[in-house]
Design a protein around this motif. Sequence first.
Motif, PDB file in Angstrom:
ATOM      1  N   GLU A  38       0.861  -1.176   0.000  1.00  0.00           N
ATOM      2  CA  GLU A  38       0.000   0.000   0.000  1.00  0.00           C
ATOM      3  C   GLU A  38       0.898   1.226   0.000  1.00  0.00           C
ATOM      4  O   GLU A  38       1.909   1.258   0.699  1.00  0.00           O
ATOM      5  N   ILE A  39       0.518   2.231  -0.784  1.00  0.00           N
ATOM      6  CA  ILE A  39       1.257   3.481  -0.838  1.00  0.00           C
ATOM      7  C   ILE A  39       0.341   4.589  -0.337  1.00  0.00           C
ATOM      8  O   ILE A  39      -0.767   4.764  -0.849  1.00  0.00           O
ATOM      9  N   PHE A  40       0.801   5.302   0.679  1.00  0.00           N
ATOM     10  CA  PHE A  40       0.051   6.404   1.253  1.00  0.00           C
ATOM     11  C   PHE A  40       0.739   7.704   0.860  1.00  0.00           C
ATOM     12  O   PHE A  40       1.902   7.924   1.197  1.00  0.00           O
ATOM     13  N   GLY A  41       0.035   8.552   0.116  1.00  0.00           N
ATOM     14  CA  GLY A  41       0.575   9.838  -0.301  1.00  0.00           C
ATOM     15  C   GLY A  41      -0.046  10.952   0.526  1.00  0.00           C
ATOM     16  O   GLY A  41      -1.215  10.878   0.907  1.00  0.00           O
ATOM     17  N   TYR A  42       0.735  11.973   0.810  1.00  0.00           N
ATOM     18  CA  TYR A  42       0.276  13.073   1.648  1.00  0.00           C
ATOM     19  C   TYR A  42       0.585  14.409   0.985  1.00  0.00           C
ATOM     20  O   TYR A  42       1.599  14.553   0.309  1.00  0.00           O
ATOM     21  N   PRO A  43      -0.257  15.419   1.226  1.00  0.00           N
ATOM     22  CA  PRO A  43       0.087  16.766   0.758  1.00  0.00           C
ATOM     23  C   PRO A  43       1.351  17.258   1.469  1.00  0.00           C
ATOM     24  O   PRO A  43       1.589  16.908   2.631  1.00  0.00           O
ATOM     25  N   ASP A  44       2.147  18.071   0.782  1.00  0.00           N
ATOM     26  CA  ASP A  44       3.388  18.575   1.375  1.00  0.00           C
ATOM     27  C   ASP A  44       3.165  19.318   2.687  1.00  0.00           C
ATOM     28  O   ASP A  44       4.018  19.290   3.570  1.00  0.00           O
ATOM     29  N   LYS A  45       2.031  19.976   2.831  1.00  0.00           N
ATOM     30  CA  LYS A  45       1.762  20.729   4.067  1.00  0.00           C
ATOM     31  C   LYS A  45       1.464  19.804   5.245  1.00  0.00           C
ATOM     32  O   LYS A  45       1.626  20.194   6.390  1.00  0.00           O
ATOM     33  N   VAL A  46       1.015  18.596   4.965  1.00  0.00           N
ATOM     34  CA  VAL A  46       0.723  17.624   6.028  1.00  0.00           C
ATOM     35  C   VAL A  46       1.976  16.836   6.395  1.00  0.00           C
ATOM     36  O   VAL A  46       2.277  16.632   7.571  1.00  0.00           O
ATOM     37  N   PHE A  47       2.714  16.396   5.383  1.00  0.00           N
ATOM     38  CA  PHE A  47       3.943  15.637   5.586  1.00  0.00           C
ATOM     39  C   PHE A  47       4.928  16.065   4.511  1.00  0.00           C
ATOM     40  O   PHE A  47       4.833  15.641   3.366  1.00  0.00           O
ATOM     41  N   PRO A  48       5.866  16.957   4.836  1.00  0.00           N
ATOM     42  CA  PRO A  48       6.774  17.483   3.819  1.00  0.00           C
ATOM     43  C   PRO A  48       7.728  16.417   3.289  1.00  0.00           C
ATOM     44  O   PRO A  48       7.981  15.414   3.954  1.00  0.00           O
ATOM     45  N   PRO A  49       8.266  16.620   2.084  1.00  0.00           N
ATOM     46  CA  PRO A  49       9.278  15.700   1.558  1.00  0.00           C
ATOM     47  C   PRO A  49      10.393  15.522   2.586  1.00  0.00           C
ATOM     48  O   PRO A  49      10.862  16.493   3.183  1.00  0.00           O
ATOM     49  N   THR A  50      10.808  14.268   2.790  1.00  0.00           N
ATOM     50  CA  THR A  50      11.684  13.935   3.907  1.00  0.00           C
ATOM     51  C   THR A  50      12.825  13.039   3.447  1.00  0.00           C
ATOM     52  O   THR A  50      12.595  11.999   2.848  1.00  0.00           O
ATOM     53  N   ASP A  51      14.058  13.471   3.731  1.00  0.00           N
ATOM     54  CA  ASP A  51      15.220  12.618   3.486  1.00  0.00           C
ATOM     55  C   ASP A  51      16.247  12.868   4.593  1.00  0.00           C
ATOM     56  O   ASP A  51      16.098  13.779   5.395  1.00  0.00           O
ATOM     57  N   PHE A  52      17.242  12.021   4.644  1.00  0.00           N
ATOM     58  CA  PHE A  52      18.262  12.077   5.696  1.00  0.00           C
ATOM     59  C   PHE A  52      17.613  12.093   7.078  1.00  0.00           C
ATOM     60  O   PHE A  52      17.880  12.958   7.907  1.00  0.00           O
ATOM     61  N   HIS A  53      16.754  11.122   7.304  1.00  0.00           N
ATOM     62  CA  HIS A  53      16.020  11.009   8.559  1.00  0.00           C
ATOM     63  C   HIS A  53      16.120   9.571   9.057  1.00  0.00           C
ATOM     64  O   HIS A  53      16.629   8.699   8.361  1.00  0.00           O
TER      65      HIS A  53
END
Length: 73
Positions: A38-53
Amino acid sequence: MLPDGRLVRIGGEYEDWYDPDFYIYNDVIVTDAEGRTEIFGYPDKVFPPTDFHTANLVDDRIFIMGNLSYPFV
């Protein structure tokens, strides 16, 4: 990996910043023990693009710490 066998992948990046295909994701991908995904997509304002986490399971919650993301322009 969750105790019930599901694998959770959160955000991340594709390629390096100088590559024309570079992209930082903000989706959550959950794959169960049988291989269903399953793939859950979110608006950037709800969950911003995230890397190095890092994402850590604590009891029944996943905590995401750190994030480089896109620079604000």
